[in-house]
Motif scaffolding. Structure first.
Motif, PDB file in Angstrom:
ATOM      1  N   THR A  33       0.832  -1.198   0.000  1.00 18.08           N
ATOM      2  CA  THR A  33       0.000   0.000   0.000  1.00 18.08           C
ATOM      3  C   THR A  33       0.870   1.252   0.000  1.00 18.08           C
ATOM      4  OG1 THR A  33      -0.155   0.076   2.411  1.00 18.08           O
ATOM      5  CG2 THR A  33      -1.915  -1.091   1.239  1.00 18.08           C
ATOM      6  N   TRP A  38      -3.750  13.408  -3.546  1.00 17.32           N
ATOM      7  CA  TRP A  38      -4.241  13.599  -4.923  1.00 17.32           C
ATOM      8  C   TRP A  38      -5.057  14.878  -4.957  1.00 17.32           C
ATOM      9  CZ3 TRP A  38      -4.446  10.356  -9.406  1.00 17.32           C
ATOM     10  CH2 TRP A  38      -5.377  10.739 -10.369  1.00 17.32           C
ATOM     11  N   GLN A  49      -5.221   9.383   0.813  1.00 17.36           N
ATOM     12  CA  GLN A  49      -5.884   8.281   0.122  1.00 17.36           C
ATOM     13  C   GLN A  49      -4.973   7.052   0.069  1.00 17.36           C
ATOM     14  OE1 GLN A  49      -6.729   8.851  -4.094  1.00 17.36           O
ATOM     15  NE2 GLN A  49      -8.763   8.011  -3.775  1.00 17.36           N
ATOM     16  N   TRP A  51      -3.757   3.706  -1.550  1.00 17.92           N
ATOM     17  CA  TRP A  51      -3.733   3.001  -2.832  1.00 17.92           C
ATOM     18  C   TRP A  51      -3.143   1.627  -2.596  1.00 17.92           C
ATOM     19  CZ3 TRP A  51      -3.370   5.610  -8.085  1.00 17.92           C
ATOM     20  CH2 TRP A  51      -4.053   6.830  -8.071  1.00 17.92           C
ATOM     21  N   ARG A  52      -3.675   0.620  -3.284  1.00 15.77           N
ATOM     22  CA  ARG A  52      -3.238  -0.763  -3.117  1.00 15.77           C
ATOM     23  C   ARG A  52      -2.579  -1.289  -4.385  1.00 15.77           C
ATOM     24  NH1 ARG A  52      -4.731  -2.215   1.605  1.00 15.77           N
ATOM     25  NH2 ARG A  52      -6.615  -1.447   2.572  1.00 15.77           N
ATOM     26  N   TYR A  76      -0.639   0.552  -8.882  1.00 19.62           N
ATOM     27  CA  TYR A  76      -1.336   0.909  -7.652  1.00 19.62           C
ATOM     28  C   TYR A  76      -2.612   1.606  -8.082  1.00 19.62           C
ATOM     29  CZ  TYR A  76       2.508  -0.253  -4.548  1.00 19.62           C
ATOM     30  OH  TYR A  76       3.453  -0.936  -3.842  1.00 19.62           O
ATOM     31  N   LYS A  77      -3.695   1.367  -7.331  1.00 18.88           N
ATOM     32  CA  LYS A  77      -4.973   2.002  -7.630  1.00 18.88           C
ATOM     33  C   LYS A  77      -5.638   2.378  -6.310  1.00 18.88           C
ATOM     34  CE  LYS A  77      -7.596  -2.304  -7.913  1.00 18.88           C
ATOM     35  NZ  LYS A  77      -8.468  -3.121  -8.750  1.00 18.88           N
ATOM     36  N   PRO A  78      -6.546   3.359  -6.354  1.00 21.14           N
ATOM     37  CA  PRO A  78      -7.196   3.795  -5.117  1.00 21.14           C
ATOM     38  C   PRO A  78      -7.989   2.672  -4.453  1.00 21.14           C
ATOM     39  CG  PRO A  78      -7.592   5.381  -6.870  1.00 21.14           C
ATOM     40  CD  PRO A  78      -6.975   4.164  -7.499  1.00 21.14           C
ATOM     41  N   SER A  79      -7.895   2.636  -3.142  1.00 18.90           N
ATOM     42  CA  SER A  79      -8.702   1.704  -2.362  1.00 18.90           C
ATOM     43  C   SER A  79     -10.086   2.320  -2.199  1.00 18.90           C
ATOM     44  CB  SER A  79      -8.050   1.506  -0.992  1.00 18.90           C
ATOM     45  OG  SER A  79      -8.823   0.652  -0.210  1.00 18.90           O
ATOM     46  N   MET A  91      -4.682   5.041 -12.197  1.00 22.31           N
ATOM     47  CA  MET A  91      -3.648   4.042 -11.938  1.00 22.31           C
ATOM     48  C   MET A  91      -2.281   4.723 -11.921  1.00 22.31           C
ATOM     49  SD  MET A  91      -4.781   0.891 -14.452  1.00 22.31           S
ATOM     50  CE  MET A  91      -5.136   1.857 -15.921  1.00 22.31           C
TER      51      MET A  91
END
Length: 104
Positions: A33, A38, A49, A51-52, A76-79, A91
């Motif tokens: 993570t 952002w 925020q 991101w995972r 990585y993308k937002p959780s 992404m």
């Protein structure tokens, strides 16, 4: 280009361009993570925020570098554990986050 449109529209190469957003890695809670700040002026601000790490399920563009992302690339993308964020389709290529060492 409308920022909300760039984020929510079904991603395509060039839909999200580096420079549309201010994106900073502010922490690494774990090896999978990252905490991201952002900001899209006048639109949305996420100060902490999470991101995972994941694998891209579609093509897109890295929000920090503008590089193309291909299906299957590590990202990585937002959780979405709180609520669905406006940048849910964004992404970041994993290489840009994984190489950072954060001393907090």
């Amino acid at each position: 280009m409308d920022v909300d449109h760039a984020i929510r529209d079904k991603p395509r190469a060039g839909a999200i361009r580096a420079g549309q957003f201010k994106v900073c890695v502010t922490g690494r809670p774990s090896t999978h993570t990252a905490t991201i700040s952002w900001c899209a002026a006048g639109c949305v601000y996420y100060g902490d925020q999470v991101w995972r790490h994941s694998v891209a399920t579609r093509a897109g563009v890295c929000a920090t570098s503008g590089e193309k992302i291909h299906k299957g690339d590590p990202i990585y993308k937002p959780s979405c554990y709180r609520a669905t964020p406006m940048n849910m389709d964004a992404m970041i290529l994993a290489a840009h986050i994984d190489r950072l060492v954060i001393d907090l």
